[in-house]
Design an enzyme around this catalytic site. Sequence first.
Site, short mmCIF file in Angstrom:
data_model
loop_
_atom_site.label_atom_id
_atom_site.label_comp_id
_atom_site.label_asym_id
_atom_site.label_seq_id
_atom_site.Cartn_x
_atom_site.Cartn_y
_atom_site.Cartn_z
N LYS A 68 40.73 26.66 -71.65
CA LYS A 68 41.86 27.19 -70.87
C LYS A 68 43.10 26.33 -71.07
CE LYS A 68 39.57 30.18 -67.63
NZ LYS A 68 39.20 30.51 -66.26
N LYS A 110 33.21 36.17 -76.50
CA LYS A 110 32.71 36.89 -75.32
C LYS A 110 33.69 37.98 -74.88
CE LYS A 110 34.33 34.83 -71.13
NZ LYS A 110 34.23 34.33 -69.81
N LYS A 154 38.12 40.04 -69.70
CA LYS A 154 39.18 40.93 -69.19
C LYS A 154 40.56 40.38 -69.52
CE LYS A 154 37.70 38.89 -64.88
NZ LYS A 154 36.66 38.99 -63.93
P1 TYM Z 1 34.11 34.95 -63.77
O1 TYM Z 1 34.92 35.66 -62.76
O2 TYM Z 1 34.78 34.55 -65.05
O3 TYM Z 1 32.86 35.82 -64.16
C1 TYM Z 1 31.94 36.31 -63.16
C2 TYM Z 1 30.53 36.31 -63.74
O4 TYM Z 1 30.48 37.15 -64.89
C3 TYM Z 1 29.90 36.43 -65.97
N1 TYM Z 1 30.51 36.92 -67.22
C4 TYM Z 1 29.82 37.43 -68.24
N2 TYM Z 1 28.51 37.63 -68.41
C5 TYM Z 1 28.10 38.20 -69.58
N3 TYM Z 1 28.97 38.56 -70.57
C6 TYM Z 1 30.30 38.37 -70.43
N4 TYM Z 1 31.13 38.73 -71.42
C7 TYM Z 1 30.79 37.78 -69.23
N5 TYM Z 1 32.02 37.47 -68.75
C8 TYM Z 1 31.83 36.93 -67.53
C9 TYM Z 1 30.24 34.97 -65.69
O5 TYM Z 1 29.38 34.08 -66.34
C10 TYM Z 1 30.09 34.92 -64.19
O6 TYM Z 1 28.72 34.72 -63.84
N6 TYM Z 1 33.92 30.27 -61.97
C11 TYM Z 1 33.31 31.59 -61.89
C12 TYM Z 1 33.40 32.16 -60.48
C13 TYM Z 1 32.79 31.27 -59.45
C14 TYM Z 1 31.40 31.02 -59.25
C15 TYM Z 1 31.33 30.12 -58.15
C16 TYM Z 1 30.24 31.48 -59.88
C17 TYM Z 1 33.47 30.55 -58.53
N7 TYM Z 1 32.60 29.85 -57.76
C18 TYM Z 1 30.10 29.64 -57.67
C19 TYM Z 1 29.00 31.01 -59.40
C20 TYM Z 1 28.95 30.10 -58.33
C21 TYM Z 1 34.06 32.54 -62.83
O7 TYM Z 1 35.18 32.29 -63.18
O8 TYM Z 1 33.40 33.68 -63.13
#
Ligand code: TYM
Length: 339
Positions: A119, A201, A204
Amino acid sequence: MAEQTSAPRKRILSGIQPTGTPTLGNYVGAVRNWAALQADHDCLYMVADLHTLTVRNEPAVLRRRTREMAALLLAAGIDPKEHVVFVQSHVPAHTQLSWVLGCYTQFGELSRMTQFKDKSAKHPDNINGGLFTYPVLMAADILIYNADLVPVGQDQTQHVELARDIAGRFNSIYGPTLTVPEGYTLALGAKIQSLAEPTKKMSKSDPNANSFVLMTDDKDTIVRKFKRAVTDSDGQVRFDKEAKPGVSNLMTIYSVFTGKDMAAIEAEFAGRGYGDFKLAVAEVTADGLAPIQAEYARILADKRYVDGVLADGAARAARIADRTVRKVYRKVGLLQLEA
Ligand code: TYM
Protein backbone atom coordinates in the site's frame (compact mmCIF):
# COMPACT_ATOMS: atom_id res chain seq x y z
CA MET A 1 -25.67 -15.27 20.39
CA ALA A 2 -26.98 -18.82 20.45
CA GLU A 3 -27.31 -20.68 23.66
CA GLN A 4 -24.50 -23.03 24.45
CA THR A 5 -25.14 -26.70 23.97
CA SER A 6 -22.81 -29.29 25.54
CA ALA A 7 -19.33 -28.07 24.47
CA PRO A 8 -18.86 -24.30 24.36
CA ARG A 9 -18.90 -23.08 20.80
CA LYS A 10 -15.81 -21.40 19.44
CA ARG A 11 -15.98 -17.68 18.96
CA ILE A 12 -15.30 -16.14 15.57
CA LEU A 13 -14.47 -12.57 14.68
CA SER A 14 -13.91 -11.27 11.20
CA GLY A 15 -14.11 -7.98 9.36
CA ILE A 16 -14.44 -6.46 5.94
CA GLN A 17 -13.68 -2.92 4.87
CA PRO A 18 -16.44 -0.88 3.27
CA THR A 19 -14.07 0.34 0.58
CA GLY A 20 -16.39 -0.30 -2.33
CA THR A 21 -18.90 -2.78 -3.54
CA PRO A 22 -17.50 -6.14 -2.50
CA THR A 23 -16.22 -8.44 -5.20
CA LEU A 24 -16.67 -12.09 -5.91
CA GLY A 25 -13.29 -12.48 -4.14
CA ASN A 26 -14.66 -11.01 -0.92
CA TYR A 27 -17.73 -13.19 -1.19
CA VAL A 28 -15.98 -16.46 -1.98
CA GLY A 29 -12.97 -15.83 0.29
CA ALA A 30 -14.84 -14.31 3.20
CA VAL A 31 -18.57 -13.58 3.39
CA ARG A 32 -19.79 -16.93 2.07
CA ASN A 33 -17.55 -18.65 4.52
CA TRP A 34 -18.78 -16.38 7.33
CA ALA A 35 -22.34 -17.41 6.60
CA ALA A 36 -21.40 -21.10 6.62
CA LEU A 37 -19.56 -20.84 9.95
CA GLN A 38 -22.63 -19.56 11.79
CA ALA A 39 -24.07 -23.02 12.23
CA ASP A 40 -21.56 -24.12 14.85
CA HIS A 41 -19.79 -21.01 16.10
CA ASP A 42 -20.63 -17.80 17.92
CA CYS A 43 -19.81 -15.13 15.39
CA LEU A 44 -19.06 -11.43 15.43
CA TYR A 45 -18.88 -9.88 11.98
CA MET A 46 -17.70 -6.34 11.60
CA VAL A 47 -17.68 -3.64 8.95
CA ALA A 48 -14.16 -2.25 9.40
CA ASP A 49 -14.78 1.40 8.69
CA LEU A 50 -11.85 2.75 10.75
CA HIS A 51 -9.42 0.79 8.62
CA THR A 52 -10.61 2.60 5.49
CA LEU A 53 -9.38 5.94 6.87
CA THR A 54 -5.84 4.91 5.96
CA VAL A 55 -6.69 6.07 2.44
CA ARG A 56 -8.67 9.16 1.48
CA ASN A 57 -12.43 8.66 1.24
CA GLU A 58 -15.32 10.86 0.28
CA PRO A 59 -17.14 11.12 3.66
CA ALA A 60 -20.66 10.73 2.23
CA VAL A 61 -19.54 7.77 0.14
CA LEU A 62 -17.93 6.05 3.12
CA ARG A 63 -21.13 6.46 5.15
CA ARG A 64 -23.21 5.00 2.32
CA ARG A 65 -20.84 2.10 1.75
CA THR A 66 -20.73 1.22 5.42
CA ARG A 67 -24.49 0.71 5.47
CA GLU A 68 -24.35 -1.12 2.13
CA MET A 69 -21.72 -3.50 3.41
CA ALA A 70 -23.82 -4.28 6.46
CA ALA A 71 -26.83 -4.91 4.21
CA LEU A 72 -24.77 -7.22 2.08
CA LEU A 73 -23.68 -9.31 5.06
CA LEU A 74 -27.31 -9.69 6.03
CA ALA A 75 -28.26 -10.52 2.44
CA ALA A 76 -25.58 -13.21 2.34
CA GLY A 77 -27.42 -14.95 5.15
CA ILE A 78 -25.76 -13.72 8.31
CA ASP A 79 -28.31 -13.90 11.08
CA PRO A 80 -28.10 -10.83 13.31
CA LYS A 81 -30.22 -12.37 16.04
CA GLU A 82 -28.01 -15.40 16.59
CA HIS A 83 -24.79 -13.55 15.85
CA VAL A 84 -23.43 -10.02 16.11
CA VAL A 85 -23.15 -7.66 13.13
CA PHE A 86 -21.67 -4.26 13.86
CA VAL A 87 -19.58 -1.34 12.64
CA GLN A 88 -16.06 -1.02 14.06
CA SER A 89 -16.25 2.70 14.89
CA HIS A 90 -19.44 2.10 16.90
CA VAL A 91 -17.43 0.20 19.50
CA PRO A 92 -14.83 2.71 20.77
CA ALA A 93 -13.08 0.07 22.86
CA HIS A 94 -11.29 -1.16 19.71
CA THR A 95 -9.26 2.03 19.48
CA GLN A 96 -8.62 2.00 23.23
CA LEU A 97 -7.14 -1.48 23.07
CA SER A 98 -5.29 -0.63 19.89
CA TRP A 99 -3.27 2.05 21.69
CA VAL A 100 -2.18 -0.37 24.39
CA LEU A 101 -1.32 -3.15 21.95
CA GLY A 102 0.66 -0.71 19.81
CA CYS A 103 2.99 -0.31 22.76
CA TYR A 104 3.63 -4.07 22.62
CA THR A 105 4.27 -4.20 18.88
CA GLN A 106 7.66 -3.53 17.39
CA PHE A 107 8.44 -1.09 14.60
CA GLY A 108 10.30 -3.91 12.83
CA GLU A 109 7.27 -6.19 12.90
CA LEU A 110 5.02 -3.56 11.37
CA SER A 111 7.65 -2.69 8.75
CA ARG A 112 7.65 -6.30 7.56
CA MET A 113 3.91 -6.43 6.79
CA THR A 114 3.55 -7.05 3.08
CA GLN A 115 0.28 -5.13 2.89
CA PHE A 116 1.99 -2.07 4.37
CA LYS A 117 4.75 -2.36 1.79
CA ASP A 118 2.28 -2.83 -1.09
CA LYS A 119 0.00 0.00 0.00
CA SER A 120 2.90 2.38 0.60
CA ALA A 121 4.09 1.67 -2.92
CA LYS A 122 0.58 2.33 -4.25
CA HIS A 123 0.06 5.59 -2.33
CA PRO A 124 3.56 7.08 -2.03
CA ASP A 125 2.06 10.50 -1.30
CA ASN A 126 0.10 9.29 1.74
CA ILE A 127 2.12 6.80 3.79
CA ASN A 128 0.41 7.78 7.03
CA GLY A 129 0.74 6.48 10.57
CA GLY A 130 -2.60 4.70 10.31
CA LEU A 131 -1.37 2.66 7.37
CA PHE A 132 1.60 1.59 9.45
CA THR A 133 -0.35 0.71 12.60
CA TYR A 134 -3.28 -0.81 10.69
CA PRO A 135 -2.38 -4.37 11.83
CA VAL A 136 -2.40 -3.26 15.48
CA LEU A 137 -6.00 -2.08 15.17
CA MET A 138 -6.79 -5.36 13.45
CA ALA A 139 -5.16 -7.25 16.34
CA ALA A 140 -7.31 -5.22 18.74
CA ASP A 141 -10.43 -6.11 16.70
CA ILE A 142 -9.65 -9.78 17.17
CA LEU A 143 -8.21 -9.89 20.69
CA ILE A 144 -10.85 -7.67 22.24
CA TYR A 145 -13.42 -10.45 21.72
CA ASN A 146 -11.07 -13.27 22.72
CA ALA A 147 -11.84 -14.77 19.33
CA ASP A 148 -10.77 -18.37 18.84
CA LEU A 149 -10.95 -18.33 15.05
CA VAL A 150 -10.44 -15.61 12.46
CA PRO A 151 -11.62 -16.58 8.98
CA VAL A 152 -9.72 -14.56 6.38
CA GLY A 153 -8.53 -14.79 2.80
CA GLN A 154 -4.87 -15.41 2.12
CA ASP A 155 -3.91 -11.72 1.97
CA GLN A 156 -4.82 -11.22 5.65
CA THR A 157 -3.07 -14.22 7.18
CA GLN A 158 0.09 -12.27 8.00
CA HIS A 159 -1.99 -9.82 10.04
CA VAL A 160 -3.64 -12.66 11.95
CA GLU A 161 -0.18 -14.10 12.67
CA LEU A 162 0.85 -10.74 14.11
CA ALA A 163 -2.26 -10.67 16.31
CA ARG A 164 -1.22 -14.08 17.64
CA ASP A 165 2.28 -12.81 18.37
CA ILE A 166 0.98 -9.73 20.16
CA ALA A 167 -1.42 -11.79 22.28
CA GLY A 168 1.33 -14.27 23.16
CA ARG A 169 3.69 -11.47 24.12
CA PHE A 170 1.10 -9.72 26.27
CA ASN A 171 0.22 -12.97 28.03
CA SER A 172 3.87 -13.81 28.67
CA ILE A 173 4.32 -10.48 30.48
CA TYR A 174 1.01 -10.21 32.35
CA GLY A 175 -0.21 -13.81 32.60
CA PRO A 176 -3.09 -15.31 30.60
CA THR A 177 -5.23 -12.37 29.48
CA LEU A 178 -5.91 -12.56 25.74
CA THR A 179 -6.96 -15.61 23.72
CA VAL A 180 -4.37 -16.49 21.09
CA PRO A 181 -6.53 -16.83 17.95
CA GLU A 182 -6.19 -19.26 15.09
CA GLY A 183 -6.33 -18.08 11.50
CA TYR A 184 -8.71 -19.96 9.29
CA THR A 185 -8.29 -19.96 5.54
CA LEU A 186 -10.33 -21.96 3.12
CA ALA A 187 -8.75 -24.77 1.16
CA LEU A 188 -10.65 -23.52 -1.86
CA GLY A 189 -11.24 -19.88 -2.73
CA ALA A 190 -8.91 -18.23 -0.21
CA LYS A 191 -7.51 -16.28 -3.10
CA ILE A 192 -9.72 -15.49 -6.07
CA GLN A 193 -7.57 -13.95 -8.77
CA SER A 194 -8.13 -11.01 -11.09
CA LEU A 195 -9.92 -11.99 -14.31
CA ALA A 196 -7.62 -9.71 -16.31
CA GLU A 197 -4.30 -10.61 -14.65
CA PRO A 198 -4.79 -14.00 -13.02
CA THR A 199 -1.52 -13.89 -11.11
CA LYS A 200 -2.88 -10.95 -9.06
CA LYS A 201 -5.68 -11.10 -6.50
CA MET A 202 -9.14 -9.88 -7.50
CA SER A 203 -9.51 -6.49 -5.87
CA LYS A 204 -12.25 -3.89 -5.81
CA SER A 205 -9.61 -1.15 -6.01
CA ASP A 206 -8.28 -2.43 -9.34
CA PRO A 207 -8.65 0.36 -11.95
CA ASN A 208 -9.60 -2.22 -14.60
CA ALA A 209 -13.33 -2.92 -14.09
CA ASN A 210 -13.08 -6.11 -16.16
CA SER A 211 -10.70 -7.61 -13.63
CA PHE A 212 -13.35 -8.14 -10.96
CA VAL A 213 -16.95 -9.26 -10.63
CA LEU A 214 -18.92 -7.19 -8.17
CA MET A 215 -21.45 -8.74 -5.85
CA THR A 216 -24.00 -6.43 -7.42
CA ASP A 217 -23.19 -7.07 -11.11
CA ASP A 218 -26.16 -8.22 -13.19
CA LYS A 219 -26.07 -11.37 -15.29
CA ASP A 220 -25.16 -9.61 -18.56
CA THR A 221 -22.23 -7.87 -16.91
CA ILE A 222 -21.06 -11.09 -15.30
CA VAL A 223 -21.23 -12.93 -18.64
CA ARG A 224 -19.36 -10.12 -20.40
CA LYS A 225 -16.61 -10.05 -17.75
CA PHE A 226 -16.11 -13.82 -17.76
CA LYS A 227 -16.07 -13.91 -21.57
CA ARG A 228 -13.16 -11.47 -21.46
CA ALA A 229 -11.33 -13.32 -18.69
CA VAL A 230 -7.70 -13.98 -19.56
CA THR A 231 -6.92 -17.69 -20.00
CA ASP A 232 -4.16 -19.26 -22.13
CA SER A 233 -3.68 -20.73 -25.57
CA ASP A 234 -3.62 -24.38 -24.62
CA GLY A 235 -7.39 -24.76 -24.90
CA GLN A 236 -7.82 -27.39 -22.17
CA VAL A 237 -9.82 -27.01 -19.01
CA ARG A 238 -7.25 -28.39 -16.58
CA PHE A 239 -6.36 -27.31 -13.03
CA ASP A 240 -2.76 -26.13 -12.79
CA LYS A 241 -2.33 -22.95 -10.79
CA GLU A 242 1.24 -22.35 -11.95
CA ALA A 243 0.96 -23.08 -15.65
CA LYS A 244 -2.70 -22.13 -16.12
CA PRO A 245 -3.59 -19.47 -13.51
CA GLY A 246 -6.52 -18.02 -15.46
CA VAL A 247 -8.26 -21.34 -16.16
CA SER A 248 -7.53 -22.57 -12.62
CA ASN A 249 -9.09 -19.43 -11.16
CA LEU A 250 -12.25 -19.95 -13.25
CA MET A 251 -12.33 -23.61 -12.21
CA THR A 252 -12.10 -22.56 -8.56
CA ILE A 253 -15.06 -20.23 -8.98
CA TYR A 254 -17.02 -22.92 -10.81
CA SER A 255 -16.19 -25.42 -8.10
CA VAL A 256 -17.31 -23.06 -5.32
CA PHE A 257 -20.73 -22.53 -6.90
CA THR A 258 -21.37 -26.09 -8.09
CA GLY A 259 -19.66 -28.13 -5.38
CA LYS A 260 -17.92 -30.17 -8.12
CA ASP A 261 -14.28 -31.09 -7.68
CA MET A 262 -11.55 -30.32 -10.18
CA ALA A 263 -11.53 -33.81 -11.73
CA ALA A 264 -15.28 -33.63 -12.35
CA ILE A 265 -14.93 -30.19 -13.92
CA GLU A 266 -12.09 -31.36 -16.15
CA ALA A 267 -14.25 -34.30 -17.29
CA GLU A 268 -17.29 -32.07 -17.85
CA PHE A 269 -15.39 -29.73 -20.18
CA ALA A 270 -13.07 -32.25 -21.87
CA GLY A 271 -12.96 -31.54 -25.59
CA ARG A 272 -15.03 -28.35 -25.23
CA GLY A 273 -13.60 -24.90 -25.86
CA TYR A 274 -12.98 -22.11 -23.37
CA GLY A 275 -16.01 -20.24 -24.75
CA ASP A 276 -18.39 -22.89 -23.40
CA PHE A 277 -16.51 -23.12 -20.14
CA LYS A 278 -16.49 -19.36 -19.51
CA LEU A 279 -20.19 -19.14 -20.19
CA ALA A 280 -20.85 -21.97 -17.74
CA VAL A 281 -18.76 -20.24 -15.05
CA ALA A 282 -20.63 -16.99 -15.66
CA GLU A 283 -23.97 -18.74 -15.39
CA VAL A 284 -23.31 -20.53 -12.12
CA THR A 285 -21.86 -17.33 -10.68
CA ALA A 286 -24.82 -15.21 -11.75
CA ASP A 287 -27.27 -17.84 -10.47
CA GLY A 288 -25.35 -18.13 -7.20
CA LEU A 289 -25.36 -14.38 -6.64
CA ALA A 290 -28.93 -13.69 -7.79
CA PRO A 291 -30.73 -14.56 -4.53
CA ILE A 292 -28.23 -12.52 -2.52
CA GLN A 293 -28.67 -9.57 -4.85
CA ALA A 294 -32.43 -9.70 -4.46
CA GLU A 295 -32.13 -9.81 -0.67
CA TYR A 296 -29.59 -7.00 -0.74
CA ALA A 297 -31.94 -4.70 -2.63
CA ARG A 298 -34.78 -5.57 -0.27
CA ILE A 299 -32.75 -5.06 2.91
CA LEU A 300 -31.07 -1.87 1.76
CA ALA A 301 -34.44 -0.33 1.01
CA ASP A 302 -35.14 -0.57 4.75
CA LYS A 303 -32.47 1.68 6.26
CA ARG A 304 -34.14 1.66 9.65
CA TYR A 305 -33.91 -2.10 9.84
CA VAL A 306 -30.21 -2.06 8.93
CA ASP A 307 -29.48 0.70 11.44
CA GLY A 308 -31.43 -1.15 14.11
CA VAL A 309 -29.36 -4.28 13.54
CA LEU A 310 -26.17 -2.24 13.75
CA ALA A 311 -27.21 -0.45 16.94
CA ASP A 312 -28.08 -3.75 18.59
CA GLY A 313 -24.84 -5.32 17.29
CA ALA A 314 -22.72 -2.46 18.64
CA ALA A 315 -24.32 -2.68 22.08
CA ARG A 316 -23.75 -6.45 22.30
CA ALA A 317 -20.19 -6.18 20.96
CA ALA A 318 -19.36 -3.34 23.35
CA ARG A 319 -20.37 -5.43 26.38
CA ILE A 320 -17.66 -7.97 25.54
CA ALA A 321 -15.12 -5.41 24.31
CA ASP A 322 -15.39 -3.12 27.33
CA ARG A 323 -14.67 -6.03 29.67
CA THR A 324 -11.46 -6.85 27.82
CA VAL A 325 -10.30 -3.24 27.83
CA ARG A 326 -10.91 -2.95 31.59
CA LYS A 327 -8.95 -6.13 32.18
CA VAL A 328 -6.06 -5.04 29.96
CA TYR A 329 -5.97 -1.54 31.49
CA ARG A 330 -5.82 -3.10 34.93
CA LYS A 331 -3.05 -5.51 33.97
CA VAL A 332 -0.82 -2.82 32.53
CA GLY A 333 -1.31 -0.62 35.59
CA LEU A 334 -3.73 2.10 34.52
CA LEU A 335 -5.53 3.44 37.54
CA GLN A 336 -9.16 2.45 37.80
CA LEU A 337 -11.20 4.40 40.30
CA GLU A 338 -13.18 2.49 42.85
CA ALA A 339 -16.86 3.22 42.47
P1 TYM B 1 -10.77 -6.70 3.17
O1 TYM B 1 -11.90 -5.76 3.33
O2 TYM B 1 -9.67 -6.31 2.24
O3 TYM B 1 -11.30 -8.10 2.72
C1 TYM B 1 -12.32 -8.80 3.46
C2 TYM B 1 -12.04 -10.30 3.40
O4 TYM B 1 -12.05 -10.74 2.03
C3 TYM B 1 -10.87 -11.46 1.77
N1 TYM B 1 -10.51 -11.24 0.35
C4 TYM B 1 -10.36 -12.22 -0.54
N2 TYM B 1 -10.48 -13.55 -0.43
C5 TYM B 1 -10.28 -14.29 -1.55
N3 TYM B 1 -9.95 -13.75 -2.76
C6 TYM B 1 -9.82 -12.41 -2.90
N4 TYM B 1 -9.51 -11.90 -4.10
C7 TYM B 1 -10.03 -11.58 -1.77
N5 TYM B 1 -10.00 -10.23 -1.55
C8 TYM B 1 -10.28 -10.05 -0.25
C9 TYM B 1 -9.83 -10.89 2.73
O5 TYM B 1 -8.76 -11.77 2.96
C10 TYM B 1 -10.66 -10.66 3.96
O6 TYM B 1 -10.77 -11.87 4.72
N6 TYM B 1 -8.03 -5.86 7.30
C11 TYM B 1 -9.17 -6.59 6.78
C12 TYM B 1 -10.45 -6.23 7.51
C13 TYM B 1 -10.35 -6.45 8.99
C14 TYM B 1 -10.32 -7.71 9.66
C15 TYM B 1 -10.24 -7.39 11.04
C16 TYM B 1 -10.38 -9.03 9.22
C17 TYM B 1 -10.28 -5.48 9.93
N7 TYM B 1 -10.19 -6.04 11.16
C18 TYM B 1 -10.18 -8.40 12.03
C19 TYM B 1 -10.32 -10.05 10.20
C20 TYM B 1 -10.21 -9.72 11.57
C21 TYM B 1 -9.36 -6.21 5.30
O7 TYM B 1 -8.90 -5.19 4.86
O8 TYM B 1 -10.14 -7.06 4.59
